[in-house]
Design a protein around this motif. Structure first.
Motif, PDB file in Angstrom:
ATOM      1  N   TYR A  33       0.852  -1.186   0.000  1.00  0.00           N
ATOM      2  CA  TYR A  33       0.000   0.000   0.000  1.00  0.00           C
ATOM      3  C   TYR A  33       0.897   1.248   0.000  1.00  0.00           C
ATOM      4  O   TYR A  33       1.948   1.257   0.628  1.00  0.00           O
ATOM      5  CB  TYR A  33      -0.856   0.066   1.267  1.00  0.00           C
ATOM      6  CG  TYR A  33      -1.724  -1.130   1.559  1.00  0.00           C
ATOM      7  CD1 TYR A  33      -1.184  -2.335   1.979  1.00  0.00           C
ATOM      8  CD2 TYR A  33      -3.110  -1.039   1.461  1.00  0.00           C
ATOM      9  CE1 TYR A  33      -1.982  -3.425   2.275  1.00  0.00           C
ATOM     10  CE2 TYR A  33      -3.925  -2.126   1.753  1.00  0.00           C
ATOM     11  CZ  TYR A  33      -3.352  -3.310   2.170  1.00  0.00           C
ATOM     12  OH  TYR A  33      -4.155  -4.388   2.460  1.00  0.00           O
ATOM     13  N   TYR A  35       0.619   5.388   0.998  1.00  0.00           N
ATOM     14  CA  TYR A  35      -0.152   6.449   1.634  1.00  0.00           C
ATOM     15  C   TYR A  35       0.662   7.743   1.605  1.00  0.00           C
ATOM     16  O   TYR A  35       1.887   7.720   1.694  1.00  0.00           O
ATOM     17  CB  TYR A  35      -0.475   6.105   3.093  1.00  0.00           C
ATOM     18  CG  TYR A  35      -1.553   5.073   3.263  1.00  0.00           C
ATOM     19  CD1 TYR A  35      -1.242   3.715   3.267  1.00  0.00           C
ATOM     20  CD2 TYR A  35      -2.886   5.451   3.446  1.00  0.00           C
ATOM     21  CE1 TYR A  35      -2.236   2.761   3.430  1.00  0.00           C
ATOM     22  CE2 TYR A  35      -3.880   4.503   3.611  1.00  0.00           C
ATOM     23  CZ  TYR A  35      -3.547   3.158   3.597  1.00  0.00           C
ATOM     24  OH  TYR A  35      -4.535   2.222   3.765  1.00  0.00           O
ATOM     25  N   PHE A  45      -4.922   7.472   1.327  1.00  0.00           N
ATOM     26  CA  PHE A  45      -4.651   6.261   0.577  1.00  0.00           C
ATOM     27  C   PHE A  45      -4.419   6.592  -0.895  1.00  0.00           C
ATOM     28  O   PHE A  45      -5.208   7.293  -1.528  1.00  0.00           O
ATOM     29  CB  PHE A  45      -5.833   5.303   0.719  1.00  0.00           C
ATOM     30  CG  PHE A  45      -5.762   4.088  -0.157  1.00  0.00           C
ATOM     31  CD1 PHE A  45      -6.631   3.932  -1.212  1.00  0.00           C
ATOM     32  CD2 PHE A  45      -4.825   3.096   0.084  1.00  0.00           C
ATOM     33  CE1 PHE A  45      -6.579   2.813  -2.020  1.00  0.00           C
ATOM     34  CE2 PHE A  45      -4.760   1.973  -0.719  1.00  0.00           C
ATOM     35  CZ  PHE A  45      -5.647   1.828  -1.780  1.00  0.00           C
ATOM     36  N   GLN A  48      -3.025   0.389  -3.895  1.00  0.00           N
ATOM     37  CA  GLN A  48      -2.666  -0.894  -3.312  1.00  0.00           C
ATOM     38  C   GLN A  48      -2.400  -1.916  -4.412  1.00  0.00           C
ATOM     39  O   GLN A  48      -3.120  -1.974  -5.407  1.00  0.00           O
ATOM     40  CB  GLN A  48      -3.798  -1.416  -2.423  1.00  0.00           C
ATOM     41  CG  GLN A  48      -3.499  -2.779  -1.799  1.00  0.00           C
ATOM     42  CD  GLN A  48      -4.737  -3.505  -1.310  1.00  0.00           C
ATOM     43  OE1 GLN A  48      -5.841  -2.958  -1.361  1.00  0.00           O
ATOM     44  NE2 GLN A  48      -4.578  -4.728  -0.841  1.00  0.00           N
ATOM     45  N   ARG A  55      -4.923  -3.554  -6.888  1.00  0.00           N
ATOM     46  CA  ARG A  55      -6.114  -4.091  -6.230  1.00  0.00           C
ATOM     47  C   ARG A  55      -7.095  -2.983  -5.827  1.00  0.00           C
ATOM     48  O   ARG A  55      -8.290  -3.196  -5.842  1.00  0.00           O
ATOM     49  CB  ARG A  55      -5.716  -4.893  -5.010  1.00  0.00           C
ATOM     50  CG  ARG A  55      -6.894  -5.449  -4.240  1.00  0.00           C
ATOM     51  CD  ARG A  55      -6.514  -6.612  -3.391  1.00  0.00           C
ATOM     52  NE  ARG A  55      -6.620  -7.866  -4.110  1.00  0.00           N
ATOM     53  CZ  ARG A  55      -6.522  -9.065  -3.545  1.00  0.00           C
ATOM     54  NH1 ARG A  55      -6.286  -9.146  -2.258  1.00  0.00           N
ATOM     55  NH2 ARG A  55      -6.638 -10.162  -4.244  1.00  0.00           N
ATOM     56  N   ALA A  56      -6.591  -1.851  -5.433  1.00  0.00           N
ATOM     57  CA  ALA A  56      -7.469  -0.738  -5.038  1.00  0.00           C
ATOM     58  C   ALA A  56      -6.764   0.570  -5.331  1.00  0.00           C
ATOM     59  O   ALA A  56      -5.540   0.651  -5.258  1.00  0.00           O
ATOM     60  CB  ALA A  56      -7.832  -0.831  -3.560  1.00  0.00           C
ATOM     61  N   GLY A  58      -6.969   4.840  -4.675  1.00  0.00           N
ATOM     62  CA  GLY A  58      -7.564   5.940  -3.935  1.00  0.00           C
ATOM     63  C   GLY A  58      -7.486   7.207  -4.745  1.00  0.00           C
ATOM     64  O   GLY A  58      -7.554   7.197  -5.961  1.00  0.00           O
ATOM     65  N   PHE A  90       4.319   7.017   2.863  1.00  0.00           N
ATOM     66  CA  PHE A  90       4.492   5.739   3.551  1.00  0.00           C
ATOM     67  C   PHE A  90       4.122   4.586   2.640  1.00  0.00           C
ATOM     68  O   PHE A  90       3.136   4.636   1.906  1.00  0.00           O
ATOM     69  CB  PHE A  90       3.594   5.666   4.792  1.00  0.00           C
ATOM     70  CG  PHE A  90       4.089   6.447   5.965  1.00  0.00           C
ATOM     71  CD1 PHE A  90       3.442   7.599   6.378  1.00  0.00           C
ATOM     72  CD2 PHE A  90       5.189   6.008   6.683  1.00  0.00           C
ATOM     73  CE1 PHE A  90       3.886   8.316   7.478  1.00  0.00           C
ATOM     74  CE2 PHE A  90       5.649   6.711   7.787  1.00  0.00           C
ATOM     75  CZ  PHE A  90       4.995   7.869   8.176  1.00  0.00           C
ATOM     76  N   GLY A  97      -4.594  -9.141   1.035  1.00  0.00           N
ATOM     77  CA  GLY A  97      -5.157  -7.830   0.793  1.00  0.00           C
ATOM     78  C   GLY A  97      -6.035  -7.316   1.908  1.00  0.00           C
ATOM     79  O   GLY A  97      -6.520  -6.207   1.864  1.00  0.00           O
ATOM     80  N   LEU A 101      -1.739  -3.770   8.515  1.00  0.00           N
ATOM     81  CA  LEU A 101      -0.639  -3.174   7.782  1.00  0.00           C
ATOM     82  C   LEU A 101       0.594  -3.006   8.652  1.00  0.00           C
ATOM     83  O   LEU A 101       0.495  -2.604   9.816  1.00  0.00           O
ATOM     84  CB  LEU A 101      -1.052  -1.806   7.240  1.00  0.00           C
ATOM     85  CG  LEU A 101      -1.721  -1.768   5.868  1.00  0.00           C
ATOM     86  CD1 LEU A 101      -2.910  -2.678   5.786  1.00  0.00           C
ATOM     87  CD2 LEU A 101      -2.091  -0.340   5.505  1.00  0.00           C
ATOM     88  N   PHE A 103       3.907  -0.712   8.485  1.00  0.00           N
ATOM     89  CA  PHE A 103       4.395   0.462   7.770  1.00  0.00           C
ATOM     90  C   PHE A 103       5.917   0.524   7.771  1.00  0.00           C
ATOM     91  O   PHE A 103       6.573   0.100   8.731  1.00  0.00           O
ATOM     92  CB  PHE A 103       3.860   1.744   8.427  1.00  0.00           C
ATOM     93  CG  PHE A 103       2.448   2.071   8.056  1.00  0.00           C
ATOM     94  CD1 PHE A 103       1.393   1.449   8.700  1.00  0.00           C
ATOM     95  CD2 PHE A 103       2.168   2.999   7.070  1.00  0.00           C
ATOM     96  CE1 PHE A 103       0.076   1.737   8.369  1.00  0.00           C
ATOM     97  CE2 PHE A 103       0.862   3.302   6.724  1.00  0.00           C
ATOM     98  CZ  PHE A 103      -0.192   2.669   7.375  1.00  0.00           C
ATOM     99  N   GLY A 104       6.447   1.107   6.695  1.00  0.00           N
ATOM    100  CA  GLY A 104       7.846   1.465   6.660  1.00  0.00           C
ATOM    101  C   GLY A 104       8.043   2.808   7.348  1.00  0.00           C
ATOM    102  O   GLY A 104       7.089   3.434   7.812  1.00  0.00           O
TER     103      GLY A 104
ATOM    104  N   TYR B  35      -4.284   2.362  14.927  1.00  0.00           N
ATOM    105  CA  TYR B  35      -2.844   2.509  14.817  1.00  0.00           C
ATOM    106  C   TYR B  35      -2.391   3.691  15.665  1.00  0.00           C
ATOM    107  O   TYR B  35      -3.142   4.639  15.878  1.00  0.00           O
ATOM    108  CB  TYR B  35      -2.428   2.766  13.363  1.00  0.00           C
ATOM    109  CG  TYR B  35      -2.642   1.605  12.432  1.00  0.00           C
ATOM    110  CD1 TYR B  35      -3.913   1.289  11.956  1.00  0.00           C
ATOM    111  CD2 TYR B  35      -1.582   0.804  12.026  1.00  0.00           C
ATOM    112  CE1 TYR B  35      -4.114   0.213  11.111  1.00  0.00           C
ATOM    113  CE2 TYR B  35      -1.768  -0.274  11.168  1.00  0.00           C
ATOM    114  CZ  TYR B  35      -3.038  -0.561  10.725  1.00  0.00           C
ATOM    115  OH  TYR B  35      -3.243  -1.638   9.879  1.00  0.00           O
ATOM    116  N   TYR B  97     -11.052  -3.853  -0.371  1.00  0.00           N
ATOM    117  CA  TYR B  97      -9.676  -4.052   0.077  1.00  0.00           C
ATOM    118  C   TYR B  97      -9.067  -2.759   0.609  1.00  0.00           C
ATOM    119  O   TYR B  97      -8.064  -2.783   1.307  1.00  0.00           O
ATOM    120  CB  TYR B  97      -8.816  -4.566  -1.083  1.00  0.00           C
ATOM    121  CG  TYR B  97      -9.165  -5.969  -1.511  1.00  0.00           C
ATOM    122  CD1 TYR B  97      -9.838  -6.210  -2.702  1.00  0.00           C
ATOM    123  CD2 TYR B  97      -8.816  -7.042  -0.716  1.00  0.00           C
ATOM    124  CE1 TYR B  97     -10.164  -7.495  -3.082  1.00  0.00           C
ATOM    125  CE2 TYR B  97      -9.137  -8.342  -1.090  1.00  0.00           C
ATOM    126  CZ  TYR B  97      -9.817  -8.560  -2.282  1.00  0.00           C
ATOM    127  OH  TYR B  97     -10.135  -9.841  -2.650  1.00  0.00           O
TER     128      TYR B  97
END
Lengths: 112, 111
Positions: A33, A35, A45, A48, A55-56, A58, A90, A97, A101, A103-104, B35, B97
Motif C-alpha cells: 500500500y 499512503y 490512501f 494498493q 487491487r485498489a 484511492g 508511507f 489484501g 498493515l 508500515f515502513g 494505529y 480491500y
C-alpha cells in the motif's frame, strides 16, 4: 525495524521534476500500500497492489503512478512535481489484501 | 467513496487523566483497526475489531466497535507521557480491500 524498507528516507527536489520512491515489503507479504501524509494531515490512501496487480485505487493524482514488480517490491513515481506534493510518503505491506498493515519508516519528499 | 471521520483532532490532557477518541464511518465496516504514530515515527498497528459490539482491552487501552459496525472508540485510562502520539482508526468497507484512515487524534500529555 518493521521489516518494510523504504528508500530514500529524505528527498529534496524542484518543482517540475520527477522522483521515484521505492518500497520493499516485509518478507512473506504479498500486498503493498502507498499512503501520503501531509503536515498535520491524516493518511491519504493512494494505491494498493497484491502480488503484482493493482487491487485498489484511492485519490491518486494522474501525475503519480506505481507498480509492484515480480520480486514484490514496489515503486511510486511522482512526476511534474508541485510544491503541494511535499509530504511524507508511507509504504505498508500485509500478508494478503485484507490483513493488518506494517508500515515502513516513510520517505520525506520536499519540493522547492 | 468511504469516509472515516475521527474526533477530536487534538487533545491535551494532564498526566493521569483519561482520554477518548471517536471514529465514525459513512458506511458499514467489515472491520476496524487502530494505529498509533509516535512523533517522528510511522503508524504502528494496535488492534483490529471485527464483530459488532466487540470490546477489547490492552492494559490501559479499551477499544470498542459499535453495534452497527459504523463507529468505534479508543479509551485510555490514566494517561502517561508514553501515550503521546497520534491515534488513527482505519476501516474497510464490506467487500473492499481499501483501508481508509481517519485524520487521527493527536494526544499531548502534560506531565
Amino acid at each position: 525495524d518493521s521489516g518494510v524498507t523504504q528508500t530514500p528516507k529524505h528527498l529534496i527536489t524542484a518543482t517540475g521534476q520527477r522522483v521515484t520512491l521505492r518500497c520493499s515489503p516485509r518478507s512473506g507479504d504479498l500486498s503493498v500500500y502507498w499512503y501520503q501524509q501531509s503536515l498535520d494531515q491524516g493518511l491519504q490512501f493512494l494505491i494498493q497492489y497484491y502480488n503484482g496487480e493493482e487491487r485498489a485505487k484511492g485519490n491518486i493524482l494522474e501525475r503519480f503512478s506505481a507498480q509492484q514488480f515480480p520480486d514484490l517490491h514496489s515503486e511510486l513515481n511522482l512526476s511534474s512535481l508541485e510544491l503541494g506534493d511535499s509530504a511524507l510518503y508511507f509504504c505498508a505491506s500485509s500478508e494478503s489484501g485484507a490483513n493488518v498493515l506494517t508500515f515502513g519508516a516513510g520517505s520525506r519528499l520536499t519540493v522547492l | 467513496g468511504q469516509q472515516v471521520m475521527q474526533i477530536p483532532q487534538y487533545q491535551h490532557v494532564q498526566e493521569g487523566e483519561d482520554f477518548t477518541t471517536y471514529c465514525n464511518s459513512s458506511t458499514t465496516l467489515s472491520n476496524i483497526q487502530w494505529y498509533k504514530q509516535r512523533p517522528g515515527g510511522h503508524p504502528v498497528f494496535l488492534i483490529q475489531l471485527v464483530k459488532s459490539g466487540e470490546v477489547k482491552k490492552q492494559k490501559r487501552l479499551t477499544f470498542q466497535f459499535g453495534e452497527a459496525k459504523k463507529n468505534s472508540s479508543l479509551h485510555i485510562t490514566a494517561t502517561q507521557t508514553t501515550d503521546v502520539g497520534t491515534y488513527f482508526c482505519a476501516g474497510r468497507g464490506a467487500g473492499s480491500y481499501q483501508l481508509t484512515f481517519g485524520k487521527g487524534t493527536k494526544l499531548s500529555v502534560i506531565p
